[in-house]
Write a protein that holds these residues in place. Sequence first.
Motif, PDB file in Angstrom:
ATOM      1  N   THR A  44      -6.183 -16.012   5.234  1.00  0.00           N
ATOM      2  CA  THR A  44      -7.521 -15.440   5.210  1.00  0.00           C
ATOM      3  C   THR A  44      -8.575 -16.475   5.577  1.00  0.00           C
ATOM      4  O   THR A  44      -9.491 -16.197   6.351  1.00  0.00           O
ATOM      5  CB  THR A  44      -7.825 -14.854   3.813  1.00  0.00           C
ATOM      6  N   LYS A  50      -4.591  -5.306   5.444  1.00  0.00           N
ATOM      7  CA  LYS A  50      -5.525  -4.286   5.924  1.00  0.00           C
ATOM      8  C   LYS A  50      -5.144  -3.814   7.316  1.00  0.00           C
ATOM      9  O   LYS A  50      -5.267  -2.635   7.634  1.00  0.00           O
ATOM     10  CB  LYS A  50      -6.945  -4.834   5.923  1.00  0.00           C
ATOM     11  N   GLU A  51      -4.649  -4.708   8.175  1.00  0.00           N
ATOM     12  CA  GLU A  51      -4.269  -4.326   9.533  1.00  0.00           C
ATOM     13  C   GLU A  51      -3.166  -3.278   9.515  1.00  0.00           C
ATOM     14  O   GLU A  51      -3.168  -2.341  10.303  1.00  0.00           O
ATOM     15  CB  GLU A  51      -3.801  -5.545  10.348  1.00  0.00           C
ATOM     16  N   GLU A 102      -2.479  -1.199   6.941  1.00  0.00           N
ATOM     17  CA  GLU A 102      -3.067   0.032   6.414  1.00  0.00           C
ATOM     18  C   GLU A 102      -3.813   0.782   7.496  1.00  0.00           C
ATOM     19  O   GLU A 102      -3.645   1.991   7.670  1.00  0.00           O
ATOM     20  CB  GLU A 102      -4.046  -0.298   5.276  1.00  0.00           C
ATOM     21  N   ASP A 103      -4.650   0.054   8.241  1.00  0.00           N
ATOM     22  CA  ASP A 103      -5.414   0.672   9.325  1.00  0.00           C
ATOM     23  C   ASP A 103      -4.483   1.260  10.382  1.00  0.00           C
ATOM     24  O   ASP A 103      -4.716   2.355  10.884  1.00  0.00           O
ATOM     25  CB  ASP A 103      -6.362  -0.346   9.974  1.00  0.00           C
ATOM     26  N   THR A 117      -2.807   3.096  -4.357  1.00  0.00           N
ATOM     27  CA  THR A 117      -3.399   1.793  -4.098  1.00  0.00           C
ATOM     28  C   THR A 117      -2.284   0.798  -3.868  1.00  0.00           C
ATOM     29  O   THR A 117      -1.414   0.620  -4.704  1.00  0.00           O
ATOM     30  CB  THR A 117      -4.260   1.320  -5.283  1.00  0.00           C
TER      31      THR A 117
END
Length: 183
Positions: free
Chosen positions: A22, A74-75, A77-78, A129
């Motif tokens: 990150t 996140k990538e 999930e997207d 979640t």
Amino acid sequence: MATVSLSSVPKRLRMVEDFRCTSCQELNLEESADIYCEACHMFYCKRCGHLHNRLSTEHTTVGRGDIKKWPVPKEVEDFLRMCEAHEDKILTQFCQDHTQLCCSDCVVKIHSQCSKVTQISELTNSQPTGLEGLSVELETVLGEIKTLQISQKASIQSFQRTYKEHSAVMIEQMLGNLNTYID
């Protein structure tokens, strides 16, 4: 032998190869993550992880050896939420007639005649979640599918028994009619 550059592969088809640090991403660097900090909710490469561990000694980190405890990036999930047919649209609905996830464009163009198109949010009591929530949700759906499968098998067996009984009765009646005619 021809090589394919990533720019020639559609963005939708590219898979997220690895977890990224990150801190390095914020500096536009591409470094693979080696640890995940549960307190910071951030991924760190070896160099950044070493600095993090020195500054935040009370934080619990999880290494690659226990990667199952890492959250879904996140990538990913997207990627999973985007429509394959309409790359700029998010999957928001479910067509029960075709058992297919749909975006708003799919509903208008492909599923307009379908009788059972429902918002995904209405189908789930709570949004899962992370990976564990998604796993629980999938196990629930799998259980429901298995229950339906058992019910269908029982219905088929009942139908086959009824058919055999009915056909046996019909054969006896036909034999009786034939014997009557012969006599």
